[in-house]
Design a protein around this motif. Sequence first.
Motif, mmCIF file in Angstrom:
data_model
loop_
_atom_site.group_PDB
_atom_site.id
_atom_site.type_symbol
_atom_site.label_atom_id
_atom_site.label_comp_id
_atom_site.label_asym_id
_atom_site.label_seq_id
_atom_site.Cartn_x
_atom_site.Cartn_y
_atom_site.Cartn_z
ATOM 1 N N GLN A 145 42.641 75.187 35.195
ATOM 2 C CA GLN A 145 43.579 75.791 36.144
ATOM 3 C C GLN A 145 44.151 77.087 35.577
ATOM 4 O OE1 GLN A 145 47.237 73.599 37.002
ATOM 5 N NE2 GLN A 145 47.081 74.184 39.148
ATOM 6 N N LYS A 146 44.370 77.122 34.260
ATOM 7 C CA LYS A 146 44.927 78.319 33.633
ATOM 8 C C LYS A 146 43.967 79.501 33.710
ATOM 9 C CE LYS A 146 47.929 75.999 30.265
ATOM 10 N NZ LYS A 146 49.185 76.667 30.707
ATOM 11 N N VAL A 147 42.658 79.233 33.607
ATOM 12 C CA VAL A 147 41.690 80.332 33.597
ATOM 13 C C VAL A 147 41.238 80.701 35.007
ATOM 14 C CG1 VAL A 147 40.890 79.764 31.281
ATOM 15 C CG2 VAL A 147 39.721 78.750 33.252
ATOM 16 N N ASN A 148 41.579 79.878 35.987
ATOM 17 C CA ASN A 148 41.268 80.142 37.392
ATOM 18 C C ASN A 148 39.757 80.280 37.617
ATOM 19 O OD1 ASN A 148 41.709 80.486 40.090
ATOM 20 N ND2 ASN A 148 42.506 82.585 39.926
ATOM 21 N N ILE A 149 39.069 79.159 37.763
ATOM 22 C CA ILE A 149 37.635 79.167 37.968
ATOM 23 C C ILE A 149 37.302 79.747 39.343
ATOM 24 C CG2 ILE A 149 37.240 77.228 36.425
ATOM 25 C CD1 ILE A 149 37.121 75.396 38.799
ATOM 26 N N THR A 150 36.132 80.374 39.439
ATOM 27 C CA THR A 150 35.736 81.031 40.684
ATOM 28 C C THR A 150 35.012 80.044 41.603
ATOM 29 O OG1 THR A 150 33.583 81.756 39.855
ATOM 30 C CG2 THR A 150 35.489 83.178 39.389
ATOM 31 N N SER A 151 34.766 80.491 42.833
ATOM 32 C CA SER A 151 34.175 79.617 43.848
ATOM 33 C C SER A 151 32.712 79.280 43.553
ATOM 34 C CB SER A 151 34.282 80.274 45.227
ATOM 35 O OG SER A 151 33.626 81.535 45.246
ATOM 36 N N GLU A 152 32.038 80.070 42.707
ATOM 37 C CA GLU A 152 30.633 79.809 42.392
ATOM 38 C C GLU A 152 30.458 78.685 41.377
ATOM 39 O OE1 GLU A 152 32.090 82.728 41.979
ATOM 40 O OE2 GLU A 152 31.079 84.278 43.181
ATOM 41 N N ALA A 153 31.536 78.219 40.771
ATOM 42 C CA ALA A 153 31.461 77.240 39.685
ATOM 43 C C ALA A 153 30.918 75.902 40.176
ATOM 44 C CB ALA A 153 32.832 77.051 39.063
ATOM 45 N N VAL A 154 29.982 75.333 39.390
ATOM 46 C CA VAL A 154 29.392 74.036 39.708
ATOM 47 C C VAL A 154 29.424 73.095 38.496
ATOM 48 C CG1 VAL A 154 27.336 72.824 40.565
ATOM 49 C CG2 VAL A 154 27.848 75.142 41.389
ATOM 50 N N TYR A 155 29.303 73.680 37.317
ATOM 51 C CA TYR A 155 29.254 72.887 36.084
ATOM 52 C C TYR A 155 30.186 73.478 35.035
ATOM 53 C CZ TYR A 155 24.872 71.170 38.106
ATOM 54 O OH TYR A 155 23.935 70.634 38.948
ATOM 55 N N VAL A 156 30.553 72.630 34.056
ATOM 56 C CA VAL A 156 31.248 73.090 32.863
ATOM 57 C C VAL A 156 30.385 72.713 31.668
ATOM 58 C CG1 VAL A 156 33.289 72.882 31.409
ATOM 59 C CG2 VAL A 156 33.527 72.865 33.897
ATOM 60 N N LYS A 177 26.162 70.376 25.989
ATOM 61 C CA LYS A 177 26.053 69.456 27.118
ATOM 62 C C LYS A 177 26.706 70.098 28.350
ATOM 63 C CE LYS A 177 24.770 65.767 26.993
ATOM 64 N NZ LYS A 177 23.409 65.181 27.211
ATOM 65 N N ASP A 178 26.624 69.409 29.482
ATOM 66 C CA ASP A 178 27.296 69.917 30.679
ATOM 67 C C ASP A 178 27.847 68.766 31.510
ATOM 68 O OD1 ASP A 178 25.094 68.837 32.108
ATOM 69 O OD2 ASP A 178 24.035 70.751 32.054
ATOM 70 N N LEU A 179 28.813 69.113 32.355
ATOM 71 C CA LEU A 179 29.440 68.171 33.275
ATOM 72 C C LEU A 179 29.466 68.780 34.668
ATOM 73 C CD1 LEU A 179 32.711 67.240 31.315
ATOM 74 C CD2 LEU A 179 30.587 65.905 31.395
ATOM 75 N N PRO A 180 29.284 67.959 35.704
ATOM 76 C CA PRO A 180 29.556 68.467 37.055
ATOM 77 C C PRO A 180 31.038 68.846 37.150
ATOM 78 C CG PRO A 180 28.410 66.353 37.130
ATOM 79 C CD PRO A 180 28.843 66.556 35.711
#
Length: 340
Positions: free
Chosen positions: A116-127, A147-150
């Motif tokens: 929330q602090k970094v404000n993810i954009t609308s294109e984001a799908v994974y971390v 690794k990755d997470l949805p």
Amino acid sequence: MVNSSNSDLKMKFFGFGLVQNRDPRVHENRITDERDLFKVWHLGIPDIADSSQWVLNITGLVEHPMRFSLADLQALPQTTVTAFHECAGSPLNPKVPQRRIGNVVWTGVKLADVLQKVNITSEAVYVISRGIDEGVYNNVHYSGYEKDLPLDKALDPNVLIALAINNEPITVERGGPVRLVVPGYYGTNSTKWLTDLIVSKARSSSAFTTKYYMDREMVDGELKESPVWGIHPNSIVVHPQNGQTIKPEECMIWGWAWAEAAVAEVEVSIDGGETWQKANVETRSNMEWQRFNFRWKPKSVGEFCIMTRATDTKGMNQPFTPRRNQVSRVMIFVEQCSDL
């Protein structure tokens, strides 16, 4: 936030290893002592000379990339999550059940709060998460573990950038000073020695997401690939123990059951799977494992094969075929003990 990088840290790497306490008594307590919880790593354990220099970078599809020191993370609101923690087993033998499992208390910063602090954009799908460990796995050298997470899982309030386990700082051997913890997902997704979180629209290209920890099976003549993410229903019998001899009198068969979704039902078989009866299962609290109980009085002496099968609220249950959560068996002996 800090401006240094983890290249300032003194690093020394050790090879792949596993430390596991196989004493069945470690399962008796609801909370597993940290020293009794399995330890496993793929590449190496970094020798961190000064954890005060640790840096966690948040980059990718974000409007405000940020860097957090260990002190920064410690100063943020802390959350405690009690959760089971299970190893997915060897990615070289993914269908062999391991049942490396414990139930521990994690404390740290919610990943959702940091995102929330970094404000993810609308294109984001994974971390995507990266650790600083490097080394050789299966005869190939890797410069880091990734690794990755949805995104929807990353935003789960139980997912932590963890700093403590059972109210003590996470040791370097355990993946500290900073690691990811993803309750409900297999331990391979809880990246140790966490240095980078990258918000992305695509999955990681790491071998640990594309080659390893990717379940493959033929379905209707086509190859189906599934990431090893959510934990499938599993269970273990704590009492009686495998090989134990008991008297022909009423006893309590009990153990633990767990899954990403809460366990709704545990069935018990005393005759090697010929017949099944329902056990009593406690309601899940937080992301903890759930105790089940089944009262049984042997009608004869002899050898008995106890099996348990857990089913979660999504209707998934333990298979009899080779899988990491394959139904397990406990052999016990009922003997008529004579007084001496």
